[in-house]
Design an enzyme around this catalytic site. Sequence first.
Site, mmCIF file in Angstrom:
data_model
loop_
_atom_site.group_PDB
_atom_site.id
_atom_site.type_symbol
_atom_site.label_atom_id
_atom_site.label_comp_id
_atom_site.label_asym_id
_atom_site.label_seq_id
_atom_site.Cartn_x
_atom_site.Cartn_y
_atom_site.Cartn_z
ATOM 1 N N GLU A 49 0.843 -1.195 0.000
ATOM 2 C CA GLU A 49 0.000 0.000 0.000
ATOM 3 C C GLU A 49 0.876 1.241 0.000
ATOM 4 O O GLU A 49 1.803 1.353 0.799
ATOM 5 C CB GLU A 49 -0.920 0.044 1.218
ATOM 6 C CG GLU A 49 -1.871 1.241 1.168
ATOM 7 C CD GLU A 49 -2.464 1.655 2.517
ATOM 8 O OE1 GLU A 49 -3.486 2.354 2.503
ATOM 9 O OE2 GLU A 49 -1.896 1.297 3.565
ATOM 10 N N GLU A 74 4.806 5.089 3.687
ATOM 11 C CA GLU A 74 4.338 6.399 4.154
ATOM 12 C C GLU A 74 5.551 7.293 4.411
ATOM 13 O O GLU A 74 6.481 6.896 5.109
ATOM 14 C CB GLU A 74 3.515 6.249 5.431
ATOM 15 C CG GLU A 74 3.120 7.543 6.101
ATOM 16 C CD GLU A 74 2.359 8.495 5.180
ATOM 17 O OE1 GLU A 74 2.808 9.646 5.045
ATOM 18 O OE2 GLU A 74 1.345 8.080 4.585
ATOM 19 N N GLU A 101 9.935 8.082 0.673
ATOM 20 C CA GLU A 101 9.233 8.337 -0.583
ATOM 21 C C GLU A 101 9.036 7.034 -1.353
ATOM 22 O O GLU A 101 9.974 6.235 -1.491
ATOM 23 C CB GLU A 101 10.031 9.311 -1.446
ATOM 24 C CG GLU A 101 10.183 10.708 -0.850
ATOM 25 C CD GLU A 101 8.939 11.559 -1.037
ATOM 26 O OE1 GLU A 101 7.975 11.080 -1.681
ATOM 27 O OE2 GLU A 101 8.945 12.706 -0.551
ATOM 28 N N ASP A 124 -1.903 12.472 -2.507
ATOM 29 C CA ASP A 124 -2.039 13.923 -2.624
ATOM 30 C C ASP A 124 -2.291 14.264 -4.092
ATOM 31 O O ASP A 124 -1.477 13.930 -4.952
ATOM 32 C CB ASP A 124 -0.754 14.597 -2.139
ATOM 33 C CG ASP A 124 -0.895 16.106 -1.988
ATOM 34 O OD1 ASP A 124 -1.690 16.708 -2.743
ATOM 35 O OD2 ASP A 124 -0.211 16.680 -1.125
ATOM 36 N N LYS A 128 -2.852 22.140 -8.035
ATOM 37 C CA LYS A 128 -2.339 23.275 -8.802
ATOM 38 C C LYS A 128 -1.440 22.783 -9.935
ATOM 39 O O LYS A 128 -0.632 21.882 -9.740
ATOM 40 C CB LYS A 128 -1.571 24.228 -7.891
ATOM 41 C CG LYS A 128 -2.452 24.920 -6.856
ATOM 42 C CD LYS A 128 -1.659 25.909 -6.014
ATOM 43 C CE LYS A 128 -2.554 26.608 -5.005
ATOM 44 N NZ LYS A 128 -1.794 27.565 -4.168
ATOM 45 N N ASP A 160 -10.594 10.652 -3.973
ATOM 46 C CA ASP A 160 -11.809 11.470 -3.958
ATOM 47 C C ASP A 160 -11.741 12.561 -5.024
ATOM 48 O O ASP A 160 -12.710 13.299 -5.211
ATOM 49 C CB ASP A 160 -11.981 12.133 -2.589
ATOM 50 C CG ASP A 160 -10.841 13.096 -2.298
ATOM 51 O OD1 ASP A 160 -9.717 12.610 -2.133
ATOM 52 O OD2 ASP A 160 -11.069 14.319 -2.272
#
Length: 219
Positions: A49, A74, A101, A124, A128, A160
Amino acid sequence: MKLPYFWEERSPQIANHVFYVPNYYSRYEEFVMPTWQELFANNGPICCELCSGNGDWVVEQALKDASVNWIAVEKRFDRVRKIWSKMGNYRVNNLLIVCGEAQTFFSHYVSDASFQKIVVNFPDPWPKFRHRKHRLFQDLFVQDMMRTLVVGGQLTLATDDYNYLVNAITVMLKYLSPGLKSPHYINVKDNYGGSWFENLWRSKGQEIFCTEFIKRVGI
């Protein structure tokens, strides 16, 4: 739980089921990565994951089937610490945490055909335009994820952000086969598995989307 090194002395190392992969480091190749069998003490299948957050989702998956090994990636240490605490509280033995990373971990330490499944949960979206270079789903990293999947392995994205979803699907279509009919995603109502980010976005009334891609023979 504390970081095992000061910033000036940082180096890749494994301690207490956590693999620390530091940023801004030039000697990654000097670290000898143990085999998955050595890390998990078995030859079971491995799933990974990315963007594990506080670890709710991946710990739940690890508890469902102890014969499947999981890796949680993570980059934020405060979240890694929460995942590690959950591992101890629930006595999870089939989980390795990677603090670093995802791109660095994959490119330097993950061998070909390592994973049965890769799940990317609520990355994330970097909405922009000038920040889009930071997005995970870019050609080079999608190719790296494809490389680490076994034939028949699955890459799943939950998000989302609809625009992020569409852009990610566009990239994945270049290298993998869609697991869902066009438009290659579904709206997830429930039963996906709890996570802090999923609960957050649902509480705000946002939709949750999921897409799946498969590595076919010859890819």
